[in-house]
Design a protein around this motif. Structure first.
Motif, mmCIF file in Angstrom:
data_model
loop_
_atom_site.group_PDB
_atom_site.id
_atom_site.type_symbol
_atom_site.label_atom_id
_atom_site.label_comp_id
_atom_site.label_asym_id
_atom_site.label_seq_id
_atom_site.Cartn_x
_atom_site.Cartn_y
_atom_site.Cartn_z
ATOM 1 N N ALA A 179 -13.873 -13.038 -18.066
ATOM 2 C CA ALA A 179 -12.723 -13.877 -17.730
ATOM 3 C C ALA A 179 -12.001 -13.291 -16.532
ATOM 4 C CB ALA A 179 -11.774 -13.980 -18.925
ATOM 5 N N PRO A 180 -11.428 -14.124 -15.671
ATOM 6 C CA PRO A 180 -10.728 -13.599 -14.494
ATOM 7 C C PRO A 180 -9.493 -12.795 -14.910
ATOM 8 C CG PRO A 180 -10.334 -15.948 -14.733
ATOM 9 C CD PRO A 180 -11.379 -15.595 -15.729
ATOM 10 N N GLN A 181 -9.221 -11.696 -14.173
ATOM 11 C CA GLN A 181 -8.085 -10.812 -14.447
ATOM 12 C C GLN A 181 -7.089 -10.892 -13.292
ATOM 13 O OE1 GLN A 181 -7.787 -9.066 -17.328
ATOM 14 N NE2 GLN A 181 -9.729 -9.961 -18.023
ATOM 15 N N ASN A 182 -5.811 -10.649 -13.594
ATOM 16 C CA ASN A 182 -4.782 -10.641 -12.561
ATOM 17 C C ASN A 182 -5.138 -9.649 -11.446
ATOM 18 O OD1 ASN A 182 -3.289 -12.517 -13.950
ATOM 19 N ND2 ASN A 182 -2.019 -11.001 -14.989
ATOM 20 N N LEU A 183 -4.837 -10.021 -10.233
ATOM 21 C CA LEU A 183 -5.211 -9.221 -9.066
ATOM 22 C C LEU A 183 -3.941 -8.919 -8.260
ATOM 23 C CD1 LEU A 183 -7.677 -8.063 -7.566
ATOM 24 C CD2 LEU A 183 -7.815 -10.213 -6.301
ATOM 25 N N VAL A 184 -3.666 -7.627 -8.094
ATOM 26 C CA VAL A 184 -2.523 -7.188 -7.294
ATOM 27 C C VAL A 184 -3.065 -6.541 -6.022
ATOM 28 C CG1 VAL A 184 -0.460 -5.761 -7.197
ATOM 29 C CG2 VAL A 184 -1.113 -6.847 -9.349
ATOM 30 N N LEU A 185 -2.714 -7.078 -4.860
ATOM 31 C CA LEU A 185 -3.195 -6.585 -3.573
ATOM 32 C C LEU A 185 -2.006 -6.350 -2.651
ATOM 33 C CD1 LEU A 185 -6.158 -9.085 -3.027
ATOM 34 C CD2 LEU A 185 -6.312 -6.743 -3.875
ATOM 35 N N SER A 186 -2.212 -5.443 -1.722
ATOM 36 C CA SER A 186 -1.201 -5.246 -0.689
ATOM 37 C C SER A 186 -1.616 -6.030 0.545
ATOM 38 C CB SER A 186 -1.067 -3.760 -0.357
ATOM 39 O OG SER A 186 -2.280 -3.279 0.205
ATOM 40 N N PRO A 187 -0.687 -6.350 1.423
ATOM 41 C CA PRO A 187 -1.027 -7.130 2.615
ATOM 42 C C PRO A 187 -2.184 -6.494 3.372
ATOM 43 C CG PRO A 187 1.342 -6.970 2.392
ATOM 44 C CD PRO A 187 0.771 -6.068 1.356
ATOM 45 N N GLY A 188 -3.184 -7.343 3.741
ATOM 46 C CA GLY A 188 -4.337 -6.892 4.490
ATOM 47 C C GLY A 188 -5.503 -6.450 3.637
ATOM 48 N N GLU A 189 -5.337 -6.335 2.291
ATOM 49 C CA GLU A 189 -6.424 -5.884 1.425
ATOM 50 C C GLU A 189 -7.357 -7.040 1.081
ATOM 51 O OE1 GLU A 189 -5.426 -1.997 -1.150
ATOM 52 O OE2 GLU A 189 -4.555 -3.843 -1.926
ATOM 53 N N ALA A 213 0.312 6.342 -16.918
ATOM 54 C CA ALA A 213 0.326 4.934 -16.523
ATOM 55 C C ALA A 213 1.085 4.806 -15.213
ATOM 56 C CB ALA A 213 0.974 4.093 -17.615
ATOM 57 N N PHE A 214 0.544 4.029 -14.298
ATOM 58 C CA PHE A 214 1.134 3.976 -12.970
ATOM 59 C C PHE A 214 1.045 2.559 -12.428
ATOM 60 C CE2 PHE A 214 -3.353 4.667 -12.436
ATOM 61 C CZ PHE A 214 -3.700 3.861 -11.367
ATOM 62 N N PHE A 215 1.810 2.328 -11.354
ATOM 63 C CA PHE A 215 1.710 1.075 -10.617
ATOM 64 C C PHE A 215 2.067 1.345 -9.166
ATOM 65 C CE2 PHE A 215 3.301 -2.857 -8.791
ATOM 66 C CZ PHE A 215 2.252 -3.718 -9.097
ATOM 67 N N GLY A 216 1.442 0.564 -8.266
ATOM 68 C CA GLY A 216 1.730 0.634 -6.848
ATOM 69 C C GLY A 216 0.824 -0.326 -6.106
ATOM 70 N N SER A 217 1.245 -0.717 -4.940
ATOM 71 C CA SER A 217 0.414 -1.604 -4.127
ATOM 72 C C SER A 217 0.605 -1.194 -2.662
ATOM 73 C CB SER A 217 0.812 -3.061 -4.334
ATOM 74 O OG SER A 217 -0.006 -3.925 -3.588
ATOM 75 N N PRO A 218 -0.473 -0.683 -2.015
ATOM 76 C CA PRO A 218 -1.860 -0.595 -2.465
ATOM 77 C C PRO A 218 -1.996 0.292 -3.713
ATOM 78 C CG PRO A 218 -1.675 -0.112 -0.118
ATOM 79 C CD PRO A 218 -0.296 -0.143 -0.664
ATOM 80 N N ALA A 254 3.813 -5.047 -1.556
ATOM 81 C CA ALA A 254 3.816 -3.738 -0.907
ATOM 82 C C ALA A 254 4.823 -2.885 -1.655
ATOM 83 C CB ALA A 254 4.183 -3.860 0.571
ATOM 84 N N GLU A 255 4.309 -2.027 -2.556
ATOM 85 C CA GLU A 255 5.173 -1.243 -3.433
ATOM 86 C C GLU A 255 4.726 0.213 -3.436
ATOM 87 O OE1 GLU A 255 7.882 -1.654 -5.413
ATOM 88 O OE2 GLU A 255 8.145 -3.653 -4.533
ATOM 89 N N PRO A 256 5.667 1.167 -3.260
ATOM 90 C CA PRO A 256 5.307 2.587 -3.394
ATOM 91 C C PRO A 256 4.943 2.901 -4.841
ATOM 92 C CG PRO A 256 7.676 2.343 -3.226
ATOM 93 C CD PRO A 256 7.098 0.981 -2.969
ATOM 94 N N PRO A 257 4.263 3.999 -5.099
ATOM 95 C CA PRO A 257 3.844 4.325 -6.477
ATOM 96 C C PRO A 257 5.035 4.552 -7.397
ATOM 97 C CG PRO A 257 2.658 5.656 -4.855
ATOM 98 C CD PRO A 257 3.782 4.984 -4.114
ATOM 99 N N ARG A 258 4.821 4.257 -8.651
ATOM 100 C CA ARG A 258 5.765 4.599 -9.713
ATOM 101 C C ARG A 258 4.972 4.997 -10.948
ATOM 102 N NH1 ARG A 258 9.102 -0.698 -11.391
ATOM 103 N NH2 ARG A 258 9.470 -0.825 -9.132
ATOM 104 N N ILE A 259 5.470 6.008 -11.671
ATOM 105 C CA ILE A 259 4.835 6.462 -12.915
ATOM 106 C C ILE A 259 5.554 5.775 -14.074
ATOM 107 C CG2 ILE A 259 4.189 8.424 -14.344
ATOM 108 C CD1 ILE A 259 2.838 8.432 -11.650
ATOM 109 N N LEU A 260 4.783 5.118 -14.941
ATOM 110 C CA LEU A 260 5.376 4.371 -16.052
ATOM 111 C C LEU A 260 5.444 5.187 -17.337
ATOM 112 C CD1 LEU A 260 3.567 0.954 -15.428
ATOM 113 C CD2 LEU A 260 5.749 1.749 -14.508
ATOM 114 N N THR A 261 4.680 6.275 -17.423
ATOM 115 C CA THR A 261 4.705 7.127 -18.621
ATOM 116 C C THR A 261 6.005 7.922 -18.668
ATOM 117 O OG1 THR A 261 2.306 7.318 -18.594
ATOM 118 C CG2 THR A 261 3.506 8.973 -19.852
#
Length: 1206
Positions: free
Chosen positions: A360-370, A471-476, A445-452
């Protein structure tokens, strides 16, 4: 050293499989934090096939998240659904969930359709599945005439059920009139279609109440089919019947029960086909008849039946395979076998498949130009077709996006920009269903963040895997690095594993793994880090395990389980027997690391397990206990003890004495205690009371005594078998007199008259008097008054009356005991009241609020407490029906009703009023003495209600094409009648109902003629009255137009219609019944004439020969011998009803016309609606209006009382 990817796959031990699955779930669960801009995501929605309860409000769920919060809209049947224009539809704030209020008004059928929800914000639009909303349906059985079934012993039989089609389909079961399940076996069983199959019948199968029930779970309604009567007769009974009517004595002289090989009752033929969907339950059925009863076997021709998914039901007549897949396709063979042969039937099974996900298709998070891609892969049989949508619009007509390229089941994105953000829908469909998945592309376009959480502490047992979360998030997408210690030494990839979701895995944690670990996330926009801590604990070990034991019955056994564990963890030791809890028996004792079982029994044998638990690990060890019989020894004699003896009283004081005794023999069971009793020879001679109990080791007791009692004592010994006989009584001991220790209890002060105070108490008994001359000092004082305490000393009685008191005044009261020695302690003071009198004032300001035609609410102002003159009991309402203008004149002849409301209430409800009536009422206050004066009468009128059914309905003057109806108005019109409604429809020869005709008749009519009817046709009529409040209960009747005796139709009727009109049941026609009666009468007259002439003529030679050679086997047939039971059907088509006939004048009273199963008797204790459904609330509703044609109407109410049957 930086760890960026997971190492190549290696063969993992079984213990790590669950770990990898857990990590996969963590990876798939990564989401965009809700404080960041993102397209909508559907989080909750109603099922695709949504069957609703038509008695409840409709709730269609649609919940979504997004940033900004999404707005919601709906389509219905493919077009926009404007909820603002429908006052019954509301949308939950901040949500897309719809609530349709059909309970106040409206019908569920109005909102049947296909609904789809759209959640939209500036980043895109997500859509829900197509939600098909359908109201559940529980239709009635079509009425049918069921003939009694008579068949020979040993024959096969199928009783059809043919339940009405409901939504969802009903559950079928067979019961009798007493709601008892009919027994089923290899010989008698219910098929998948609900029919009841008999491989061969026996005489015990004879009964008149084979009833098929259909339970509609969604509406909790149960419908029943009309009972089927089955009579099984033996061949001997059949031969006797035939021989009595025919002279052929050889007829039917074969064996009574002719055995035969099996044949299939279902399915028919040698082969059949079955199609089932993947994932469902495959049910194959074969039911055979034969004598003896056949046995069913199942095989798969081209393979074996799956071991863990195959189940046999219904005495192996049904084969079920759960979670069926394409591999289960093939030929299945059922074999029916008995002593005379075997047959088989082949079922060819084909397994199809609705679409199911491969990826099944999954959500896709990309940064500009990716770059990135969405993949949608599904399978099914036939192969599903894949189609894409963008923001709910087919992608072919969606706005063009230069960064997007579609390649079948994949969308490829390159050099995305912020405008590329959207929600894409993948639809995979075939003829058996569809799948719909939303997946968004979010360009951020998001800098990294640690979710833990920072400084999380992980505790792990040594030599086990350790998982440190990051657990982390960021884009790229950030890269992840792990460091250990304050110096930040990089971790080597030969010892550690870094997973894609940032989790650091230490495959084998050691003591030196303890420490602080730092997770660092980096992308081109920045860096974030987080510290976590790891502690390694020693494993829990059992250093001494319980050992196998063999013990004799009645002895004691002990198991030892010594455990060593990490001292920083809490240890819990639990003992199990045969993997279950220890018996709740005092013989089992757990002490630290030991388990002891005393008085071992045979049932104590088994496996005993020691389980040592900490918060991190668990270990266990087991041992087996075997119980053997003890070495035989002479059986001792066990009995209750012998009674004690040599009782002696010493240390005799005023209030104590010492009693000693010698125990009797314990009869091989140790004495556990002694019971001491006493007798008071002065006050209660011959009555023994319990004094005290002492241990079985004692032979003396110090006894507390009361004054002025003549004591005697006796002792009984107790062991495990019971108590001994009492010892001989001791010598008597009389204690000295003293003043009383206690005062009387239950002191009360209540007045019996308005001017007195009656003081009562519970006197002391002789034992409590403590001396001679027992008396009571009674004292009273008016509360809040200026008087002193008044007192009087009375003899040993229990009541004293104070006269001349004010009405209902509070008094303080006390009663003190005294005797010749002195007074008891000061008694407690209690509150009392002097006598009550009737209230003086009536409630004021009485108001009446009419709620509806049968309910009114009454309000009044409370009466002042001083004027009540007693304890307020409540208020009483008297109300009655009255004619306007004659309220006072006829009051003494009016039946009044009374309602009492407890306490200080100022309002009450009057239920059960008659509609369209004139009422009067008054209110009175009530105290302990009685009622006060009545308030002024208040009158009110109830509004109109629906009328009752017409009192009677007669159908007279039937002609070729007309019928005349006469009726009496309703006995309770409950208002002004506005009109009558007459509905009627023809009934053909198969008892099917024709089209329904609706006719309005003025309210002043009591007679109506229907013309232009079909001749010789049965009609069913439904008749009811109406007021402004609505339609009343209906009365039903049936009648037949006369037959065309000349056989010629009127000129305007075609030949085709003539043929249809003549197809009537001739046995139900009046002229035919009259003709048959006339023929029977003529035959009877001829027989009587012949009999008279024969008696007058005497005997003649032939007659003498006949008498001389009379066949003793030939006897005249009695009326009750050899005849089959008659079946008669009442004209209102109620096969259940016995002894019921419509009166000759065609008059049907209301209570006779209710088509209710209660009237049928037959042991049915429940109550039914007129439509045949069993109603748990016994609401007594009348028959519903019939539907057009043969369609069935909805059942009126659910079932509460029948849940325990199914």
């Amino acid at each position: 050293m930086q760890l960026k990817i997971m190492p190549k796959k290696k063969r993992l031990p079984a213990g790590r499989v669950a770990l990898i699955l857990f990590l996969c779930q963590m990876i798939s669960a990564l989401e965009v934090p809700l404080d960041l801009v993102q397209p909508p995501t559907i989080t909750q929605q109603s099922p695709k096939d949504y069957i609703i309860d038509p008695r409840e409000n409709i709730v269609i769920q649609c919940e979504a998240k997004g940033k900004p919060p999404p707005s919601f809209s709906w389509t219905r049947n493919g077009t926009h659904f404007d909820i603002d224009k429908d006052p019954l539809v509301t949308m939950k704030p901040g949500s897309g969930t719809l609530t349709i209020n059909i309970m106040s008004e409206g019908k569920a059928e109005t909102y049947e359709g296909v609904y789809q929800c759209t959640a939209r914000n500036e980043r895109g639009a997500a859509i829900s599945n197509n939600i098909v909303v359908r109201p559940s349906r529980s239709p009635l059985w079509t009425k049918e005439k069921l003939e009694p079934i008579t068949l020979r012993n040993g024959q096969s039989l199928v009783l059809p059920c043919r339940p009405p089609l409901g939504l969802p389909p009903p559950i079928i079961f067979w019961m009798d009139n007493s709601f008892q399940r009919l027994p089923q076996s290899e010989r008698v069983s219910q098929g998948l279609n609900g029919d009841l199959y008999f491989s061969n019948v026996l005489p015990e199968d004879t009964r008149e109440d084979y009833i098929c029930y259909a339970r509609f779970n969604h509406t909790q309604t149960i419908q029943q089919k009309q009972p089927i009567s089955v009579k099984v007769i033996s061949v001997d009974e059949l031969n006797d019947t035939i021989a009595a009517n025919l002279s052929d004595t050889e007829f039917y002289s074969a064996k009574p029960n002719r055995e035969r090989p099996p044949t299939f009752l279902t399915p028919e033929g040698n082969t059949s086909n079955k199609e089932e969907l993947r994932g469902n339950v495959l049910s194959l059925e074969c039911i055979a008849e034969g004598l003896p009863t056949p046995v069913i076997y199942w095989i798969k021709e081209d393979g074996t039946l799956p071991t863990n998914r195959t189940f046999y039901r219904n005495f192996k007549k049904t084969l079920q395979i759960i979670q069926v897949s394409e591999a289960d396709s093939g030929n299945y063979q059922c074999i029916a076998k008995n002593a005379l042969g075997a047959i088989h039937h082949t079922i060819s099974v084909t397994v199809k498949a609705a679409p199911y996900w491969i990826l099944a298709p999954q959500n896709l998070v990309l940064s500009p130009g990716e770059d990135g891609s969405l993949i949608c892969r599904a399978n099914g049989n036939p192969k599903p077709r894949i189609s894409w949508l963008s923001n709910g619009v087919p992608i072919e007509i969606a706005p063009d996006d230069p960064s997007r390229k579609i390649d079948g089941d994949t969308i490829i994105f390159s050099n995305v920009q912020e405008r590329s953000s959207a929600v894409y829908q993948c639809n995979a469909s075939n003829e058996y269903g569809y799948l719909l998945a939303n997946a968004f592309v979010n360009v951020l376009a998001e800098p990294p963040r640690i979710l833990t959480s920072a400084n999380t502490l992980y505790q792990v047992i040594a030599n086990r895997p350790a998982l440190l979360d990051c657990a982390f998030f960021g884009s790229p997408l950030p890269t992840i690095e792990w460091f250990k210690g304050a110096k930040g030494s990089a971790l080597r990839d030969d010892i550690y594993v870094l997973h894609e979701n940032g989790t650091l895995e230490i495959p084998v944690a050691q003591k030196d793994s303890t420490g602080t670990y730092t997770c660092v996330a980096r992308n081109k926009l920045g860096m974030a880090k987080n510290e976590v801590h790891l502690e390694i604990k020693d494993p829990t070990r059992i250093i001494k395990q319980p050992e196998y034991a063999v013990v004799q019955r009645g002895s004691t056994v002990s198991f030892e389980c010594k455990v060593k564990h990490d001292h920083t963890l809490t240890l819990t030791i639990t003992w199990l027997k045969d993997n279950g809890e220890l018996p709740s028996d005092g013989r089992f004792t757990v002490d630290k690391d030991h388990l002891e079982v005393a008085d071992v029994r045979d049932s104590d044998g088994g496996a005993y397990t020691c389980v040592a638990n900490t918060t991190l690990d668990m270990v266990s060890a087991s041992a087996v206990l075997s119980v053997v019989a003890p070495t035989p020894t002479p059986a001792p004699i066990y009995d209750v003890p012998n009674p004690p003896f040599d009782l002696e009283l010493t240390d005799q004081l005023d209030k104590s004495v010492q009693l000693s005794w010698t125990p009797g023999d314990d009869n091989n069971s140790p004495i556990t205690k002694f019971i001491i009793e006493y007798e008071d020879a002065m006050h209660e001679a011959g009555l023994w009371h319990h004094q005290t109990e002492v241990s079985g080791m004692q032979t003396t007791a110090q006894l507390k005594l009361s004054p002025y009692v003549n004591y005697s004592f006796r002792v009984m010994a107790v062991n495990s078998l019971g108590r001994s006989l009492p010892s001989e009584p001791s010598e008597q001991y009389l204690t000295k007199a003293a003043e009383p220790d206690t005062n009387p209890t239950a002191v009360e002060g209540l007045g019996s008259e308005p001017d007195n105070l009656v003081i009562t108490w519970k006197p002391l008994n002789g034992f409590e008097s403590n001396g001679p001359g027992l008396q009571y000092k009674v004292s009273w004082l008016q509360k809040d008054g200026d008087d002193e305490w008044a007192s009087v000393v009375v003899a040993n009685v229990s009541k004293y009356i104070v006269s001349g008191t004010p009405t209902f005044v509070p008094y303080l009261i006390k009663v003190q005991a005294l005797n010749d020695v002195g007074f008891a302690p000061e008694p407690a003071v209690v509150m009392g009241h002097s006598g009550e009198d009737l209230p003086m004032v009536a409630p004021g300001n009485v108001r009446v609020n009419v709620v509806n035609s049968t309910l009114a609410e009454v309000h009044w102002d409370p009466v002042p407490l001083k004027s009540i003159r007693g304890h307020l009991q409540g208020y009483r309402i008297y109300y009655w029906k009255a004619q306007e203008g004659s309220l006072k004149r006829n009051r003494r002849h009016i039946e009044k009703k009374i309602l009492t409301f407890q306490g200080n209430k100022t309002h009450g409800m009057l239920p059960g009023l008659e509609p369209f009536s004139h009422y009067a009422l008054n209110v009175r206050v009530v105290n302990g003495k009685g009622e006060g004066p009545a308030s002024p009468d208040r009158v009110f009128n109830t509004p109109e209600g629906v009328p009752s059914a017409p009192s009677s309905l007669k159908i007279i003057n039937p002609t070729l094409d007309s019928l005349t109806l006469e009726w009496d108005p309703p006995s309770r019109p409950n208002g002004i009648l506005t009109e009558y409604t007459l509905k009627y429809q023809p009934i053909n020869s198969t008892h099917e109902l024709g089209p329904l005709v609706d006719l309005k008749i003025p309210a002043n009519k009591t007679r109506w003629t229907l013309k232009n009817l079909n001749f010789s046709t049965r009609y069913k009529f439904y008749f009811y009255a109406q007021t402004a409040a609505g339609s009343g209960s209906q009365i039903t009747e049936e009648a037949v137009t006369t037959v065309d005796e000349a056989g010629i139709l009127p000129p305007d009727v075609g030949a085709g219609k003539a043929m249809a009109s003549r197809q009537v049941d001739i046995a139900t026609q009046g002229w035919f019944i009259g003709l048959m009666c006339a023929v029977a009468l003529l035959i009877l007259i001829l027989l009587i004439v012949c009999f008279i002439r024969r008696n007058k003529g005497g005997k003649y030679p032939v007659k003498e020969k006949e008498d001389a050679h009379a066949d003793p086997e030939i006897q005249p047939m009695k009326e009750d011998d050899g005849t089959f039971g008659e079946y008669s059907d009442a004209e209102d088509h109620k096969p259940l009803k016995k002894g019921s006939r419509t009166p000759s004048d065609r008059t049907v009273k209301k209570e006779d016309s209710d088509d209710s199963l209660v009237d049928y008797g037959e042991g049915v204790n429940g109550q039914f609606n007129e439509d045949g459904s069993f109603i748990g609330q016994y609401s007594g509703k009348k028959e519903k209006e019939p539907a057009e044609g043969n369609e069935s109407s909805e059942a009126p109410s659910p079932v509460n009382a029948m849940n325990s049957f199914v």
